[in-house]
Scaffold this active site. Structure first.
Site, PDB file in Angstrom:
ATOM      1  N   LYS A 192      -8.056   4.674 -19.989  1.00 57.35           N
ATOM      2  CA  LYS A 192      -8.387   5.036 -21.361  1.00 57.35           C
ATOM      3  C   LYS A 192      -7.165   4.842 -22.271  1.00 57.35           C
ATOM      4  O   LYS A 192      -6.697   3.737 -22.407  1.00 57.35           O
ATOM      5  CB  LYS A 192      -8.923   6.473 -21.395  1.00 57.35           C
ATOM      6  CG  LYS A 192      -9.920   6.788 -20.262  1.00 57.35           C
ATOM      7  CD  LYS A 192     -11.225   6.039 -20.375  1.00 57.35           C
ATOM      8  CE  LYS A 192     -12.098   6.133 -19.135  1.00 57.35           C
ATOM      9  NZ  LYS A 192     -12.368   7.476 -18.623  1.00 57.35           N
ATOM     10  N   TYR A 231     -15.911  15.723 -16.954  1.00 61.70           N
ATOM     11  CA  TYR A 231     -16.284  14.308 -17.011  1.00 61.70           C
ATOM     12  C   TYR A 231     -17.372  14.075 -15.945  1.00 61.70           C
ATOM     13  O   TYR A 231     -17.254  14.580 -14.812  1.00 61.70           O
ATOM     14  CB  TYR A 231     -15.038  13.477 -16.726  1.00 61.70           C
ATOM     15  CG  TYR A 231     -15.284  12.009 -16.535  1.00 61.70           C
ATOM     16  CD1 TYR A 231     -15.599  11.195 -17.621  1.00 61.70           C
ATOM     17  CD2 TYR A 231     -15.214  11.423 -15.276  1.00 61.70           C
ATOM     18  CE1 TYR A 231     -15.822   9.838 -17.442  1.00 61.70           C
ATOM     19  CE2 TYR A 231     -15.436  10.067 -15.098  1.00 61.70           C
ATOM     20  CZ  TYR A 231     -15.745   9.286 -16.187  1.00 61.70           C
ATOM     21  OH  TYR A 231     -15.972   7.947 -16.015  1.00 61.70           O
ATOM     22  N   ARG A 240       0.841  -1.206   0.000  1.00 61.39           N
ATOM     23  CA  ARG A 240       0.000   0.000   0.000  1.00 61.39           C
ATOM     24  C   ARG A 240       0.874   1.254   0.000  1.00 61.39           C
ATOM     25  O   ARG A 240       0.490   2.296  -0.513  1.00 61.39           O
ATOM     26  CB  ARG A 240      -0.963  -0.026   1.196  1.00 61.39           C
ATOM     27  CG  ARG A 240      -1.810   1.235   1.338  1.00 61.39           C
ATOM     28  CD  ARG A 240      -3.073   1.032   2.152  1.00 61.39           C
ATOM     29  NE  ARG A 240      -2.863   0.368   3.415  1.00 61.39           N
ATOM     30  CZ  ARG A 240      -2.330   0.930   4.498  1.00 61.39           C
ATOM     31  NH1 ARG A 240      -1.928   2.196   4.473  1.00 61.39           N
ATOM     32  NH2 ARG A 240      -2.188   0.242   5.608  1.00 61.39           N
ATOM     33  N   ASP A 251      -6.745  17.483 -16.184  1.00 62.11           N
ATOM     34  CA  ASP A 251      -7.049  16.093 -16.512  1.00 62.11           C
ATOM     35  C   ASP A 251      -6.636  15.904 -17.973  1.00 62.11           C
ATOM     36  O   ASP A 251      -7.250  16.468 -18.875  1.00 62.11           O
ATOM     37  CB  ASP A 251      -8.556  15.849 -16.320  1.00 62.11           C
ATOM     38  CG  ASP A 251      -8.971  14.418 -16.632  1.00 62.11           C
ATOM     39  OD1 ASP A 251      -8.282  13.749 -17.422  1.00 62.11           O
ATOM     40  OD2 ASP A 251     -10.003  13.971 -16.097  1.00 62.11           O
TER      41      ASP A 251
HETATM   42  C1  LIG Z   1     -12.812   8.007 -17.425  1.00 60.08           C
HETATM   43  C2  LIG Z   1     -12.419   9.358 -17.027  1.00 60.08           C
HETATM   44  C3  LIG Z   1     -12.172   9.677 -15.675  1.00 60.08           C
HETATM   45  C4  LIG Z   1     -12.356   8.678 -14.564  1.00 60.08           C
HETATM   46  O1  LIG Z   1     -11.461   7.631 -14.678  1.00 60.08           O
HETATM   47  P1  LIG Z   1     -11.747   6.137 -14.106  1.00 60.08           P
HETATM   48  O2  LIG Z   1     -10.508   5.417 -14.458  1.00 60.08           O
HETATM   49  O3  LIG Z   1     -12.969   5.633 -14.779  1.00 60.08           O
HETATM   50  O4  LIG Z   1     -11.946   6.286 -12.641  1.00 60.08           O
HETATM   51  C5  LIG Z   1     -11.760  10.966 -15.386  1.00 60.08           C
HETATM   52  N1  LIG Z   1     -11.624  11.897 -16.355  1.00 60.08           N
HETATM   53  C6  LIG Z   1     -11.859  11.618 -17.661  1.00 60.08           C
HETATM   54  C7  LIG Z   1     -11.691  12.697 -18.666  1.00 60.08           C
HETATM   55  C8  LIG Z   1     -12.279  10.350 -18.032  1.00 60.08           C
HETATM   56  O5  LIG Z   1     -12.535  10.098 -19.310  1.00 60.08           O
END
Ligand SMILES: *Cc1c(COP(=O)(O)O)cnc(C)c1O
Length: 399
Positions: free
Chosen positions: A214, A115, A57, A189
């Site tokens: 992603k 998001y 952890r 992000d």
């Molecule tokens: C999918 C996504 C998230 C969240 O990510 P997870 O891995 O699903 O928790 C945050 N920001 C954007 C732009 C995303 O496409």
């Protein structure tokens, strides 16, 4: 009875190999703890006088190796070292960062088209903890500056560019500059663009977060996230402490899968972007299509900005509106075959989504519409299939 003595010990105790040669690939260290050679070494590692792992952890070699790789990509070509902490998801990356650097009474200045999950996290979790979000048009730098000057509680600017699902772009350099001038942090992000296309740290953004679920993984087989920054103390103390105590650390298996995907990031992004550009151009010529949102099109309102800050392409996300509205959209979604109806993005396969009923279901209709998310809008995440096959599928569904 005696003859079984020691049998179980052989079963239970591992013979962990000490290798003379190095594995060519990063192995999965599936271990929750690390053993010490002596009590003295244990004390030194615990006190930080000697480097060493002790509990996963707090840190796991597989996870750290992948975090270092992604940090090196986000910090590519920059003079200062870049630090990364991987987390169990993109959401937990955002939450870990906030737990690490914010406190009750602080506010976050952000855009209305985040998001969906991030918007929910801010509204349903952080608001309860007394950390409020203030929504503003982040394209209006003067308004941002005024907000920072008039509200000392705002601690950071949180942005996404390009943003879901109209692909609105925000000026990373300008927002980082106004943040710095007013002693506030900026957080970007970078999930949609990846460091192959866009490098927020290079223009002064303080923290980058990713859903590596992603494009960085790119194959849709792991859920993970990362916080990246060049602020060494904040990362090693504040954000790290939040990660280890909230327990938002990533599993080594998920890190391993992410690492495998990362190897082909450039190849995939080039193909993703080329496919998106071709499909976007094709869509603009279809009479059933009313509007196409893609930053690579000269007609997109943020095309010039996208060209400035997205160096190797415009990404692989686009959205479009059918002339027939909601009903036409639903029929279209049921008729595609190659395009898969899935609520994610950034996979090798082309994915299609209906934001109003899927990703943005929990965002109030009023806020949705203010940000161009109409009921008839369809979002495409272009995959790396042959573009002619993708277009043939869309053509067939449009008929
Ligand atoms: C999918 C996504 C998230 C969240 O990510 P997870 O891995 O699903 O928790 C945050 N920001 C954007 C732009 C995303 O496409």
């Amino acid at each position: 009875m005696k003859k079984n003595n020691g049998f179980e010990r052989i079963c239970v105790h591992d013979r962990v190999p000490k290798l003379n040669t190095t594995p060519q690939q990063t192995p999965i260290y599936a271990t929750s703890s690390f053993a010490f050679d002596s009590i003295e070494q244990g004390i030194d590692v615990f006190l930080g006088n000697e480097n060493g792992h002790f509990y996963s952890r707090y840190g796991n070699p597989t996870v750290e190796a992948v975090a270092e790789k992604i940090a090196a990509l986000e910090g590519f070509g920059l003079p200062n070292p870049t630090f990364g902490l991987m987390t169990s998801s993109g959401m937990s990356a955002i939450a870990t960062l906030f737990f690490g650097i914010l406190k009750t009474g602080d506010k976050v200045l952000t855009q209305g088209n985040l998001y969906g999950g991030t918007n929910d996290l801010f509204e349903k979790v952080f608001r309860k903890l007394g950390i409020e979000t203030v929504i503003i048009d982040l394209k209006n730098i003067e308004a941002v500056e005024n907000a920072l000057k008039n509200d000392v509680q705002i601690k950071l600017i949180y942005l996404e560019t390009p943003a879901n699902p109209t692909l609105a772009c925000y000026d990373l350099a300008a927002l980082a500059a106004v943040g710095k001038a007013n002693q506030r942090w900026t957080v970007a992000d970078n999930t949609f663009a990846t460091p192959f296309l866009q490098q927020p740290l290079a223009v002064g953004v303080d923290f980058v977060i990713h859903s590596t679920t992603k494009y960085l993984n790119g194959h849709g087989n792991s859920t993970a996230g990362i916080v990246i920054s060049q602020h060494e103390t904040l990362m090693k103390k504040d954000v790290f402490t939040a990660m280890k105590l909230v327990g938002t650390n990533l599993s080594p298996f998920e890190a391993f899968l992410t690492n495998t995907g990362l190897k082909t990031l450039s190849l995939r992004m080039e193909k993703h972007c080329a496919n998106a550009m071709k499909v976007a151009n094709w869509l603009t010529k279809q009479k059933q299509v009313q509007l196409v949102n893609y930053p690579g099109l000269a007609s997109h309102p943020d095309h010039i900005l996208a060209k400035k800050q997205m160096k190797n392409g415009f990404g692989a996300m686009l959205s479009f509106e059918l002339t027939g509205g909601l009903e036409a959209g639903k029929r279209f979604m049921n008729r595609v075959e190659l395009c898969q109806l899935a609520p994610t993005m950034g996979d090798a396969a082309t994915l299609i989504l209906h934001p109003a009923t899927m990703s943005h279901l929990n965002v109030p209709k009023e806020q949705r519409e203010k940000n161009g998310i109409s009921d008839g809008l369809i979002r495409l995440s272009l995959g790396i299939e042959n573009v002619d096959d993708i277009i043939a599928d869309l053509k067939n569904a449009l008929k």
